[in-house]
Design a protein around this motif. Structure first.
Motif, short mmCIF file in Angstrom:
data_model
loop_
_atom_site.label_atom_id
_atom_site.label_comp_id
_atom_site.label_asym_id
_atom_site.label_seq_id
_atom_site.Cartn_x
_atom_site.Cartn_y
_atom_site.Cartn_z
N GLN A 273 1.23 -1.15 0.11
CA GLN A 273 -0.12 0.51 0.13
C GLN A 273 0.97 1.71 -0.16
OE1 GLN A 273 -3.08 -1.22 -0.83
NE2 GLN A 273 -2.70 -3.12 -0.65
N LEU A 274 1.51 1.29 1.04
CA LEU A 274 2.98 2.12 0.72
C LEU A 274 2.90 2.73 -0.84
CD1 LEU A 274 4.64 2.22 3.98
CD2 LEU A 274 3.11 3.65 3.75
N ASP A 275 4.08 1.73 -1.10
CA ASP A 275 3.77 1.74 -2.83
C ASP A 275 3.13 2.62 -3.92
OD1 ASP A 275 6.58 0.64 -2.39
OD2 ASP A 275 6.36 -1.38 -2.76
N LYS A 276 2.32 1.71 -3.94
CA LYS A 276 0.92 1.88 -4.41
C LYS A 276 0.93 4.13 -4.03
CE LYS A 276 -1.95 -1.77 -5.09
NZ LYS A 276 -3.08 -2.24 -5.01
N LEU A 277 0.44 4.54 -3.04
CA LEU A 277 0.84 5.61 -2.52
C LEU A 277 2.04 6.45 -2.93
CD1 LEU A 277 -0.97 5.73 1.44
CD2 LEU A 277 -1.89 6.33 -1.00
N SER A 278 3.09 5.57 -2.76
CA SER A 278 4.35 6.70 -3.03
C SER A 278 4.27 6.64 -4.42
CB SER A 278 5.13 5.67 -3.49
OG SER A 278 6.52 6.22 -3.55
N SER A 279 3.51 5.98 -5.22
CA SER A 279 3.79 5.82 -6.72
C SER A 279 3.21 6.58 -7.23
CB SER A 279 3.33 4.56 -7.78
OG SER A 279 4.46 3.09 -7.06
N ALA A 280 2.06 7.34 -6.46
CA ALA A 280 0.89 7.70 -7.27
C ALA A 280 0.82 9.30 -6.52
CB ALA A 280 -0.27 8.03 -6.49
N GLY A 281 2.84 9.50 -6.27
CA GLY A 281 3.00 10.70 -5.74
C GLY A 281 2.90 11.51 -4.07
N TYR A 282 1.76 10.55 -3.75
CA TYR A 282 1.15 11.50 -2.36
C TYR A 282 2.40 10.36 -1.33
CZ TYR A 282 -3.29 10.84 -5.00
OH TYR A 282 -4.39 11.03 -5.71
N ILE A 283 3.05 10.11 -1.47
CA ILE A 283 3.76 10.01 0.01
C ILE A 283 5.03 10.02 -0.40
CG2 ILE A 283 1.92 9.01 1.66
CD1 ILE A 283 4.06 5.98 0.82
N LYS A 284 5.86 9.99 0.46
CA LYS A 284 7.35 10.38 0.27
C LYS A 284 8.18 9.15 1.30
CE LYS A 284 11.84 13.02 -0.56
NZ LYS A 284 12.76 11.81 -0.63
N ILE A 285 8.04 8.50 0.69
CA ILE A 285 8.90 7.01 1.35
C ILE A 285 10.53 7.45 1.59
CG2 ILE A 285 9.96 5.05 1.75
CD1 ILE A 285 7.14 4.66 0.22
N THR A 286 11.20 7.35 2.58
CA THR A 286 12.34 7.33 2.48
C THR A 286 14.10 6.28 3.82
OG1 THR A 286 12.77 9.90 3.37
CG2 THR A 286 14.35 9.09 3.67
N LYS A 287 14.20 5.95 3.00
CA LYS A 287 15.18 4.76 3.66
C LYS A 287 16.23 5.26 4.06
CE LYS A 287 12.16 1.35 1.14
NZ LYS A 287 12.08 0.10 1.49
N GLU A 288 17.10 4.76 5.02
CA GLU A 288 18.28 4.90 6.16
C GLU A 288 18.54 3.84 6.77
OE1 GLU A 288 17.82 9.16 8.08
OE2 GLU A 288 15.80 8.23 9.16
N PHE A 289 19.61 4.12 7.03
CA PHE A 289 20.46 2.80 8.28
C PHE A 289 20.68 2.71 9.74
CE2 PHE A 289 21.53 0.41 4.47
CZ PHE A 289 21.43 -0.62 4.72
N VAL A 290 20.40 2.87 10.91
CA VAL A 290 19.97 3.29 11.84
C VAL A 290 21.32 2.38 12.65
CG1 VAL A 290 19.00 4.27 13.89
CG2 VAL A 290 17.97 5.24 12.08
N GLY A 291 22.47 2.57 13.30
CA GLY A 291 23.40 1.12 13.56
C GLY A 291 23.14 0.54 12.14
N LYS A 292 22.67 -1.74 12.39
CA LYS A 292 22.64 -1.97 11.08
C LYS A 292 21.00 -2.24 11.26
CE LYS A 292 26.18 -3.96 12.61
NZ LYS A 292 27.36 -5.90 13.43
N LYS A 293 19.60 -1.56 11.44
CA LYS A 293 18.69 -1.56 10.75
C LYS A 293 18.30 -0.92 9.83
CE LYS A 293 16.69 -4.09 15.17
NZ LYS A 293 15.58 -3.89 15.58
N THR A 294 17.21 -1.13 9.40
CA THR A 294 17.12 0.29 7.50
C THR A 294 15.81 1.15 8.72
OG1 THR A 294 15.95 -1.74 7.12
CG2 THR A 294 17.95 -0.87 5.74
N ARG A 295 15.55 2.02 8.50
CA ARG A 295 14.80 2.48 9.32
C ARG A 295 13.65 3.38 7.62
NH1 ARG A 295 13.60 7.57 11.58
NH2 ARG A 295 12.12 7.97 12.68
N THR A 296 12.52 3.01 7.35
CA THR A 296 12.05 3.47 5.81
C THR A 296 10.90 4.64 6.99
OG1 THR A 296 12.07 1.74 5.12
CG2 THR A 296 10.31 3.24 4.54
N THR A 297 11.39 5.63 6.84
CA THR A 297 10.05 6.87 6.98
C THR A 297 9.10 7.36 5.95
OG1 THR A 297 11.51 8.27 7.01
CG2 THR A 297 11.26 7.02 8.84
N CYS A 298 8.05 7.41 6.28
CA CYS A 298 6.99 8.47 5.63
C CYS A 298 6.40 9.08 5.42
CB CYS A 298 6.30 7.69 5.39
SG CYS A 298 6.20 5.42 4.61
#
Length: 94
Positions: A46-71
């Motif tokens: 669902q996040l991918d669909k909203l992102s593809s429509a341009g409604y949300i921006k998804i940012t992925k970053e590393f916090v330590g060794k884990k990825t953090r996805t924010t919208c």
């Protein structure tokens, strides 16, 4: 005359995500998952669909060794949500 409700936002999970994002500046994947009780796979789709429509921006970053996805909502997403709410009000005669 009733206006069509945006089918992209009208889906229950996508509407929940958009509603949560309206009230916060940004939210991470875990927060959205917890608040919506959705599975990781479903929320990801669902996040991918909203992102593809341009409604949300998804940012992925590393916090330590884990990825953090924010919208966060984009301006286009905020506008789409406002239109959705206005159209919904017409159904409720508000």
């Amino acid at each position: 005359m009733l206006k069509e409700l945006n089918p992209l936002i009208h889906s229950q999970l996508r509407l929940a995500i958009m509603t949560l994002l309206v009230s916060v500046e940004e939210a991470d994947f875990s927060y959205l998952k917890e608040k919506t009780n959705a599975t990781s796979g479903n929320i990801s789709v669902q996040l991918d669909k909203l992102s593809s429509a341009g409604y949300i921006k998804i940012t992925k970053e590393f916090v330590g060794k884990k990825t953090r996805t924010t919208c966060r909502l984009t301006e286009e997403g905020k506008q789409a949500m406002e239109e959705y709410i206005e159209n919904l009000k017409s159904y409720l005669n508000l």
